[in-house]
Design a protein around this motif. Structure first.
Motif, PDB file in Angstrom:
ATOM      1  N   LEU A  41      -4.841  17.820  18.158  1.00 11.80           N
ATOM      2  CA  LEU A  41      -3.864  17.909  19.245  1.00 11.80           C
ATOM      3  C   LEU A  41      -3.024  19.163  19.051  1.00 11.80           C
ATOM      4  O   LEU A  41      -2.550  19.427  17.945  1.00 11.80           O
ATOM      5  CB  LEU A  41      -2.981  16.648  19.221  1.00 11.80           C
TER       6      LEU A  41
ATOM      7  N   SER B  96       1.622  20.850  25.752  1.00 10.44           N
ATOM      8  CA  SER B  96       0.898  20.970  27.013  1.00 10.44           C
ATOM      9  C   SER B  96       0.072  19.713  27.303  1.00 10.44           C
ATOM     10  O   SER B  96      -0.182  19.388  28.463  1.00 10.44           O
ATOM     11  CB  SER B  96      -0.019  22.200  27.000  1.00 10.44           C
ATOM     12  N   ASP B  97      -0.341  19.026  26.255  1.00  7.14           N
ATOM     13  CA  ASP B  97      -1.063  17.762  26.417  1.00  7.14           C
ATOM     14  C   ASP B  97      -0.081  16.594  26.443  1.00  7.14           C
ATOM     15  O   ASP B  97       1.105  16.747  26.156  1.00  7.14           O
ATOM     16  CB  ASP B  97      -2.047  17.563  25.256  1.00  7.14           C
ATOM     17  N   TYR B  98      -0.596  15.427  26.780  1.00  6.38           N
ATOM     18  CA  TYR B  98       0.204  14.199  26.789  1.00  6.38           C
ATOM     19  C   TYR B  98      -0.261  13.345  25.607  1.00  6.38           C
ATOM     20  O   TYR B  98      -1.291  12.659  25.711  1.00  6.38           O
ATOM     21  CB  TYR B  98       0.023  13.454  28.112  1.00  6.38           C
TER      22      TYR B  98
ATOM     23  N   GLY C 128     -11.036  15.650  25.429  1.00  7.13           N
ATOM     24  CA  GLY C 128     -10.027  15.479  26.460  1.00  7.13           C
ATOM     25  C   GLY C 128     -10.225  16.548  27.525  1.00  7.13           C
ATOM     26  O   GLY C 128      -9.966  17.731  27.288  1.00  7.13           O
TER      27      GLY C 128
ATOM     28  N   ARG D 192      -9.413  18.561  30.702  1.00  5.90           N
ATOM     29  CA  ARG D 192      -8.400  18.946  31.683  1.00  5.90           C
ATOM     30  C   ARG D 192      -9.018  19.116  33.064  1.00  5.90           C
ATOM     31  O   ARG D 192      -8.339  18.958  34.076  1.00  5.90           O
ATOM     32  CB  ARG D 192      -7.728  20.242  31.220  1.00  5.90           C
TER      33      ARG D 192
ATOM     34  N   LYS E 103      -3.786  18.618  36.512  1.00  6.52           N
ATOM     35  CA  LYS E 103      -3.173  19.792  35.892  1.00  6.52           C
ATOM     36  C   LYS E 103      -1.912  20.196  36.657  1.00  6.52           C
ATOM     37  O   LYS E 103      -1.946  20.331  37.884  1.00  6.52           O
ATOM     38  CB  LYS E 103      -4.148  20.969  35.863  1.00  6.52           C
TER      39      LYS E 103
ATOM     40  N   GLY F 134     -11.442  21.679  25.896  1.00  4.82           N
ATOM     41  CA  GLY F 134     -10.062  21.320  25.578  1.00  4.82           C
ATOM     42  C   GLY F 134      -9.822  20.997  24.110  1.00  4.82           C
ATOM     43  O   GLY F 134     -10.642  20.340  23.477  1.00  4.82           O
TER      44      GLY F 134
ATOM     45  N   PHE G 213      -7.586  19.001  22.800  1.00  8.14           N
ATOM     46  CA  PHE G 213      -7.206  17.605  22.581  1.00  8.14           C
ATOM     47  C   PHE G 213      -8.494  16.792  22.534  1.00  8.14           C
ATOM     48  O   PHE G 213      -9.176  16.612  23.539  1.00  8.14           O
ATOM     49  CB  PHE G 213      -6.304  17.154  23.717  1.00  8.14           C
TER      50      PHE G 213
ATOM     51  N   VAL H 156      -7.847  13.982  30.828  1.00  7.64           N
ATOM     52  CA  VAL H 156      -6.484  14.058  30.303  1.00  7.64           C
ATOM     53  C   VAL H 156      -5.664  14.957  31.217  1.00  7.64           C
ATOM     54  O   VAL H 156      -6.195  15.872  31.854  1.00  7.64           O
ATOM     55  CB  VAL H 156      -6.435  14.614  28.855  1.00  7.64           C
TER      56      VAL H 156
ATOM     57  N   TYR I  21      -2.503  17.679  32.009  1.00 10.00           N
ATOM     58  CA  TYR I  21      -2.115  18.922  31.352  1.00 10.00           C
ATOM     59  C   TYR I  21      -0.890  19.501  32.059  1.00 10.00           C
ATOM     60  O   TYR I  21      -0.809  19.492  33.283  1.00 10.00           O
ATOM     61  CB  TYR I  21      -3.287  19.909  31.418  1.00 10.00           C
TER      62      TYR I  21
ATOM     63  N   ARG J 125       2.886  24.592  28.947  1.00 12.94           N
ATOM     64  CA  ARG J 125       3.290  24.542  27.553  1.00 12.94           C
ATOM     65  C   ARG J 125       4.723  25.028  27.404  1.00 12.94           C
ATOM     66  O   ARG J 125       5.267  25.705  28.275  1.00 12.94           O
ATOM     67  CB  ARG J 125       2.357  25.387  26.700  1.00 12.94           C
TER      68      ARG J 125
END
Length: 232
Positions: free
Chosen positions: A90, A95-97, A118, A120, A125, A157, A159, A199, A201, A204
């Motif tokens: 990660l 920027s990721d959850y 993951g 995007r 997004k 990605g 993640f 996922v 996005y 960031r």
């Protein structure tokens, strides 16, 4: 299928993410994670201290490079008394959850996949979260992988979740921008079960060290394409 609650550990490579890494750690679902490992990749700010203050295992890898940081985190795990069932990678830029970690590990727990990306491309997004060159680069790389490796991915990605035993079988080597694509190429060559999971996005915190500069964009693009052909 994994029986019982799995041992899940998270590696977060971080370079100058003092304003973001704490939020990332806070949002990781702790009920599912045994250890959070932040690898400070030569930061010149308070990234190390921020991660440490949140209770993460914090180690330093002064030699910069995304792959270098990931490999240092893996070395820490290899030297631990016990090894995990699942390892999650990660980014530290928020920027990721992180709460979507549960969605990534579920296919591995249920025995459906060895590697989960993951994606995007499949998720939602936030406007401006990915530059046009990132979108094009991901499309080009995944298209080349489909043509030459006969494996369909929708994203590269960062993640992602992987069964730890599968990661050891892959034998990761790349020390810089080619880390993510190397994992996916080798998974394809080894016929590992892979799955893309949507996922979300967002933009960031701070400026990207890769897509935020011309040098970073060109360097990453070259390394990804080079890696795709290197492992043919």
């Amino acid at each position: 299928m994994l029986l019982g609650k799995p041992d899940v550990r998270v590696i977060i490579p971080a370079f100058n993410e003092q304003n973001a890494v704490g939020l990332v750690i806070d949002e990781i679902p702790k009920d599912w994670v045994t250890e959070i490992i932040v690898v400070d990749n030569g930061s010149t700010d308070d990234t190390f201290e921020q991660a440490q203050s949140r209770g993460a295992t914090t180690i330093k890898e002064p030699t910069r490079g995304y792959g270098n940081a990931c490999l240092k985190g893996m070395k820490h795990i290899a030297e631990s008394k016990t090894q995990p069932d699942i390892l999650v990678f990660l980014d530290g830029d928020h920027s990721d959850y992180p709460e979507q970690l549960i969605d990534l590990i579920q296919p591995i727990i249920e025995g459906e996949a060895d590697l989960v990306i993951g994606s995007r491309a499949l998720g939602q997004k936030e406007k401006g979260s990915m530059t046009p060159q990132q979108v094009f680069g991901n499309w080009l790389a995944t298209t080349l992988i489909k043509i030459f490796y006969r494996k369909k991915y929708t994203d590269l990605g960062p993640f992602r979740a992987i069964r730890y035993e599968s990661l050891l079988t892959i034998g990761m080597k790349d020390r810089t921008y080619g880390w993510t694509v190397e994992m996916q190429l080798k998974a394809a060559k080894l016929n590992l079960r892979t799955k893309d999971v949507a996922v979300n996005y967002r933009q960031r915190i701070g400026v990207s060290k890769v897509s935020g500069t011309i040098k970073g964009t060109l360097g990453a693009g070259y390394k990804i394409i080079y890696t795709i052909f290197k492992y043919l």
